[in-house]
Scaffold this motif. Sequence first.
Motif, PDB file in Angstrom:
ATOM      1  N   LEU A   1       0.801  -1.226   0.000  1.00  0.00           N
ATOM      2  CA  LEU A   1       0.000   0.000   0.000  1.00  0.00           C
ATOM      3  C   LEU A   1       0.834   1.277   0.000  1.00  0.00           C
ATOM      4  CD1 LEU A   1      -2.799  -1.092   2.487  1.00  0.00           C
ATOM      5  CD2 LEU A   1      -2.889  -1.026  -0.009  1.00  0.00           C
ATOM      6  N   TYR A   2       2.122   1.167   0.294  1.00  0.00           N
ATOM      7  CA  TYR A   2       2.986   2.342   0.254  1.00  0.00           C
ATOM      8  C   TYR A   2       4.047   2.169  -0.840  1.00  0.00           C
ATOM      9  CZ  TYR A   2       0.912   4.327   4.487  1.00  0.00           C
ATOM     10  OH  TYR A   2       0.052   4.867   5.405  1.00  0.00           O
ATOM     11  N   SER A   3       5.130   1.502  -0.492  1.00  0.00           N
ATOM     12  CA  SER A   3       6.207   1.317  -1.460  1.00  0.00           C
ATOM     13  C   SER A   3       7.144   0.225  -0.951  1.00  0.00           C
ATOM     14  CB  SER A   3       6.992   2.617  -1.669  1.00  0.00           C
ATOM     15  OG  SER A   3       7.671   2.994  -0.477  1.00  0.00           O
ATOM     16  N   VAL A   4       8.009  -0.242  -1.847  1.00  0.00           N
ATOM     17  CA  VAL A   4       8.997  -1.246  -1.459  1.00  0.00           C
ATOM     18  C   VAL A   4       9.965  -0.649  -0.426  1.00  0.00           C
ATOM     19  CG1 VAL A   4      10.896  -2.680  -2.296  1.00  0.00           C
ATOM     20  CG2 VAL A   4       8.811  -2.456  -3.658  1.00  0.00           C
ATOM     21  N   ARG A   5      10.302   0.621  -0.607  1.00  0.00           N
ATOM     22  CA  ARG A   5      11.222   1.260   0.350  1.00  0.00           C
ATOM     23  C   ARG A   5      10.602   1.307   1.744  1.00  0.00           C
ATOM     24  NH1 ARG A   5      13.715   6.991  -1.252  1.00  0.00           N
ATOM     25  NH2 ARG A   5      14.641   5.584  -2.804  1.00  0.00           N
ATOM     26  N   ALA A   6       9.318   1.654   1.828  1.00  0.00           N
ATOM     27  CA  ALA A   6       8.640   1.672   3.127  1.00  0.00           C
ATOM     28  C   ALA A   6       8.553   0.268   3.710  1.00  0.00           C
ATOM     29  CB  ALA A   6       7.245   2.274   2.979  1.00  0.00           C
ATOM     30  N   GLY A   7       8.310  -0.729   2.852  1.00  0.00           N
ATOM     31  CA  GLY A   7       8.285  -2.108   3.325  1.00  0.00           C
ATOM     32  C   GLY A   7       9.634  -2.552   3.844  1.00  0.00           C
ATOM     33  N   LEU A   8      10.708  -2.128   3.142  1.00  0.00           N
ATOM     34  CA  LEU A   8      12.055  -2.470   3.600  1.00  0.00           C
ATOM     35  C   LEU A   8      12.343  -1.828   4.954  1.00  0.00           C
ATOM     36  CD1 LEU A   8      14.780  -3.807   3.014  1.00  0.00           C
ATOM     37  CD2 LEU A   8      15.470  -1.732   1.795  1.00  0.00           C
ATOM     38  N   PHE A   9      11.916  -0.585   5.132  1.00  0.00           N
ATOM     39  CA  PHE A   9      12.100   0.084   6.422  1.00  0.00           C
ATOM     40  C   PHE A   9      11.349  -0.663   7.536  1.00  0.00           C
ATOM     41  CE2 PHE A   9      10.419   3.047   9.596  1.00  0.00           C
ATOM     42  CZ  PHE A   9      11.601   3.575  10.109  1.00  0.00           C
ATOM     43  N   THR A  10      10.098  -1.100   7.213  1.00  0.00           N
ATOM     44  CA  THR A  10       9.312  -1.849   8.198  1.00  0.00           C
ATOM     45  C   THR A  10       9.989  -3.174   8.538  1.00  0.00           C
ATOM     46  OG1 THR A  10       7.309  -0.865   7.266  1.00  0.00           O
ATOM     47  CG2 THR A  10       7.008  -2.745   8.706  1.00  0.00           C
ATOM     48  N   ALA A  11      10.569  -3.821   7.534  1.00  0.00           N
ATOM     49  CA  ALA A  11      11.267  -5.087   7.780  1.00  0.00           C
ATOM     50  C   ALA A  11      12.481  -4.883   8.683  1.00  0.00           C
ATOM     51  CB  ALA A  11      11.692  -5.705   6.451  1.00  0.00           C
ATOM     52  N   VAL A  12      13.241  -3.818   8.443  1.00  0.00           N
ATOM     53  CA  VAL A  12      14.410  -3.521   9.281  1.00  0.00           C
ATOM     54  C   VAL A  12      13.965  -3.231  10.715  1.00  0.00           C
ATOM     55  CG1 VAL A  12      16.289  -1.874   9.665  1.00  0.00           C
ATOM     56  CG2 VAL A  12      15.813  -2.716   7.345  1.00  0.00           C
ATOM     57  N   LEU A  13      12.864  -2.465  10.835  1.00  0.00           N
ATOM     58  CA  LEU A  13      12.356  -2.151  12.170  1.00  0.00           C
ATOM     59  C   LEU A  13      11.878  -3.413  12.881  1.00  0.00           C
ATOM     60  CD1 LEU A  13      11.791   0.177  14.102  1.00  0.00           C
ATOM     61  CD2 LEU A  13       9.522   0.407  13.054  1.00  0.00           C
ATOM     62  N   THR A  14      11.239  -4.316  12.142  1.00  0.00           N
ATOM     63  CA  THR A  14      10.797  -5.588  12.723  1.00  0.00           C
ATOM     64  C   THR A  14      11.988  -6.405  13.210  1.00  0.00           C
ATOM     65  OG1 THR A  14       8.848  -5.641  11.297  1.00  0.00           O
ATOM     66  CG2 THR A  14       9.526  -7.721  12.276  1.00  0.00           C
ATOM     67  N   CYS A  15      13.041  -6.448  12.418  1.00  0.00           N
ATOM     68  CA  CYS A  15      14.258  -7.160  12.833  1.00  0.00           C
ATOM     69  C   CYS A  15      14.847  -6.544  14.100  1.00  0.00           C
ATOM     70  CB  CYS A  15      15.294  -7.124  11.710  1.00  0.00           C
ATOM     71  SG  CYS A  15      14.889  -8.155  10.294  1.00  0.00           S
ATOM     72  N   ALA A  16      14.806  -5.210  14.165  1.00  0.00           N
ATOM     73  CA  ALA A  16      15.394  -4.531  15.330  1.00  0.00           C
ATOM     74  C   ALA A  16      14.637  -4.864  16.612  1.00  0.00           C
ATOM     75  CB  ALA A  16      15.406  -3.019  15.085  1.00  0.00           C
ATOM     76  N   VAL A  17      13.296  -4.770  16.572  1.00  0.00           N
ATOM     77  CA  VAL A  17      12.529  -5.047  17.800  1.00  0.00           C
ATOM     78  C   VAL A  17      12.598  -6.531  18.156  1.00  0.00           C
ATOM     79  CG1 VAL A  17      10.990  -3.084  17.430  1.00  0.00           C
ATOM     80  CG2 VAL A  17      10.346  -5.323  16.533  1.00  0.00           C
ATOM     81  N   THR A  18      12.688  -7.399  17.148  1.00  0.00           N
ATOM     82  CA  THR A  18      12.836  -8.826  17.430  1.00  0.00           C
ATOM     83  C   THR A  18      14.180  -9.110  18.093  1.00  0.00           C
ATOM     84  OG1 THR A  18      11.453  -9.371  15.509  1.00  0.00           O
ATOM     85  CG2 THR A  18      12.826 -11.139  16.412  1.00  0.00           C
ATOM     86  N   ALA A  19      15.219  -8.402  17.626  1.00  0.00           N
ATOM     87  CA  ALA A  19      16.545  -8.571  18.221  1.00  0.00           C
ATOM     88  C   ALA A  19      16.550  -8.100  19.674  1.00  0.00           C
ATOM     89  CB  ALA A  19      17.581  -7.799  17.409  1.00  0.00           C
ATOM     90  N   VAL A  20      15.853  -7.007  19.961  1.00  0.00           N
ATOM     91  CA  VAL A  20      15.779  -6.507  21.337  1.00  0.00           C
ATOM     92  C   VAL A  20      15.069  -7.519  22.230  1.00  0.00           C
ATOM     93  CG1 VAL A  20      14.780  -4.736  22.822  1.00  0.00           C
ATOM     94  CG2 VAL A  20      15.884  -4.080  20.668  1.00  0.00           C
ATOM     95  N   ALA A  21      13.933  -8.070  21.725  1.00  0.00           N
ATOM     96  CA  ALA A  21      13.210  -9.070  22.512  1.00  0.00           C
ATOM     97  C   ALA A  21      14.061 -10.314  22.726  1.00  0.00           C
ATOM     98  CB  ALA A  21      11.899  -9.435  21.804  1.00  0.00           C
ATOM     99  N   ALA A  22      14.761 -10.730  21.680  1.00  0.00           N
ATOM    100  CA  ALA A  22      15.624 -11.905  21.807  1.00  0.00           C
ATOM    101  C   ALA A  22      16.706 -11.671  22.858  1.00  0.00           C
ATOM    102  CB  ALA A  22      16.253 -12.227  20.448  1.00  0.00           C
ATOM    103  N   ALA A  23      17.301 -10.473  22.823  1.00  0.00           N
ATOM    104  CA  ALA A  23      18.328 -10.150  23.816  1.00  0.00           C
ATOM    105  C   ALA A  23      17.745 -10.164  25.222  1.00  0.00           C
ATOM    106  CB  ALA A  23      18.938  -8.783  23.498  1.00  0.00           C
ATOM    107  N   GLY A  24      16.499  -9.671  25.357  1.00  0.00           N
ATOM    108  CA  GLY A  24      15.857  -9.660  26.668  1.00  0.00           C
ATOM    109  C   GLY A  24      15.637 -11.048  27.211  1.00  0.00           C
ATOM    110  N   TYR A  25      15.173 -11.959  26.358  1.00  0.00           N
ATOM    111  CA  TYR A  25      14.963 -13.331  26.825  1.00  0.00           C
ATOM    112  C   TYR A  25      16.290 -14.048  27.072  1.00  0.00           C
ATOM    113  CZ  TYR A  25       9.915 -13.303  26.213  1.00  0.00           C
ATOM    114  OH  TYR A  25       8.578 -13.041  26.353  1.00  0.00           O
ATOM    115  N   ILE A  26      17.275 -13.782  26.231  1.00  0.00           N
ATOM    116  CA  ILE A  26      18.572 -14.441  26.405  1.00  0.00           C
ATOM    117  C   ILE A  26      19.247 -13.960  27.683  1.00  0.00           C
ATOM    118  CG2 ILE A  26      20.902 -14.629  25.442  1.00  0.00           C
ATOM    119  CD1 ILE A  26      19.585 -14.541  22.648  1.00  0.00           C
TER     120      ILE A  26
END
Length: 394
Positions: free
Chosen positions: A136-161
């Motif tokens: 609905l926006y653009s590939v660039r916006a989707g790529l930004f969302t994917a990077v942000l998803t990876c970042a928050v997942t990494a933070v959660a992973a670090a928290g559990y680890i």
Amino acid sequence: MSLAIESGKRRADGSLARRLLRSSRPIALRARLGAIRAGIIDRLWLSLFIVAMVGAPLSALRASTTGWLPIYSMHLALGALVACVFFVRKRLSTTFKLTMILVIFWTIGLAGLASTGMVGPSVWWLSLSILLVTALYSVRAGLFTAVLTCAVTAVAAAGYIQGWLTMPYDANVYIQSVTAWANVVVAVVLLPLLLFSSVTGFQRSTIELLEEVDGQREMIRQLAMHDELTEAPTLRLATDRLEQALLGAIRSGGHVAVLFIDLDGFKGVNDTHGHDAGDAVLKAVAQRCRDVVRADDTLARRGGDEFIAILKEVHDANAAVALAQRMLDTLAAPVSYGGKELRVGASIGVALYPQHAMTAADMIRAGDGAMYQAKRSGTNQIRLAPPIFAQASA
């Protein structure tokens, strides 16, 4: 003079219509795209409403296994919010509705990531938000969302680890719960199915719009290349065909002829019987001239009551003059209109390559000059353009 003014007015009107069509197309296209996008977002809200009505109660039912957790209250609150927005969605802007969808997706995804880590199905909401943003926006916006998803997942992973995030219940007990698996089905099967269906509908509507735009582009090309009244090629297209014919004649050593045709008595038809009668005459003249020339030849309308015939592979000037005479003969028959018989004649100038001109522009100019010589001699006359050497000496 009045005929020239009328001819110029018709050409100007046609050019204006084409310019208006071209200028209005981007506005109409943006409006159509906006309508398609708004329709897809409404379908997304319908999908989200269905998921909320099924998923929020299922989420709360997990309390029988894990005890009541704050995330269940949040899911019920979001379900109520989705229902409220869904029922008043027609009053809300498209931008607000899309923003709300993404906020809900990320609220559920982040809360699930923080409370259950990789065990819970809530992380799917983050993944699906990447799809929505990209579509609905653009590939660039989707790529930004994917990077942000990876970042928050990494933070959660670090928290559990590191141990500063823990699950509030035993995962082994949780995965033995029927309601837990029902929530997985909602998040992993129902939600993607509904969202993919909406996105597919968006793509299908976009493809249909592109096909319609292609059709409009072809219509504009036809308007630019063909006269709207007689459906004959315009001077622009005729000039292109004449240039191609000349290239062929250069290779083969043959001849090409241009017949410049100007109607005699056409102004009288317009003045006496009106422009509709004049249009009927022009259409009849164009058809009769097309019937005379060969299939490989071109009959074009220059504008007003002037036509140009391009004859490929003509044997000599006599053959071109003979064809011009056949045109005069067929144009001598009256045109029936409104119970009346309308009569026009024609003055025809003939130019031959290579005797009278060497280029397309010079061929048309020579035929035009010969036509005026014919007109000065009376009605229904044919004149040949002077040879090139005679033009040079003059």
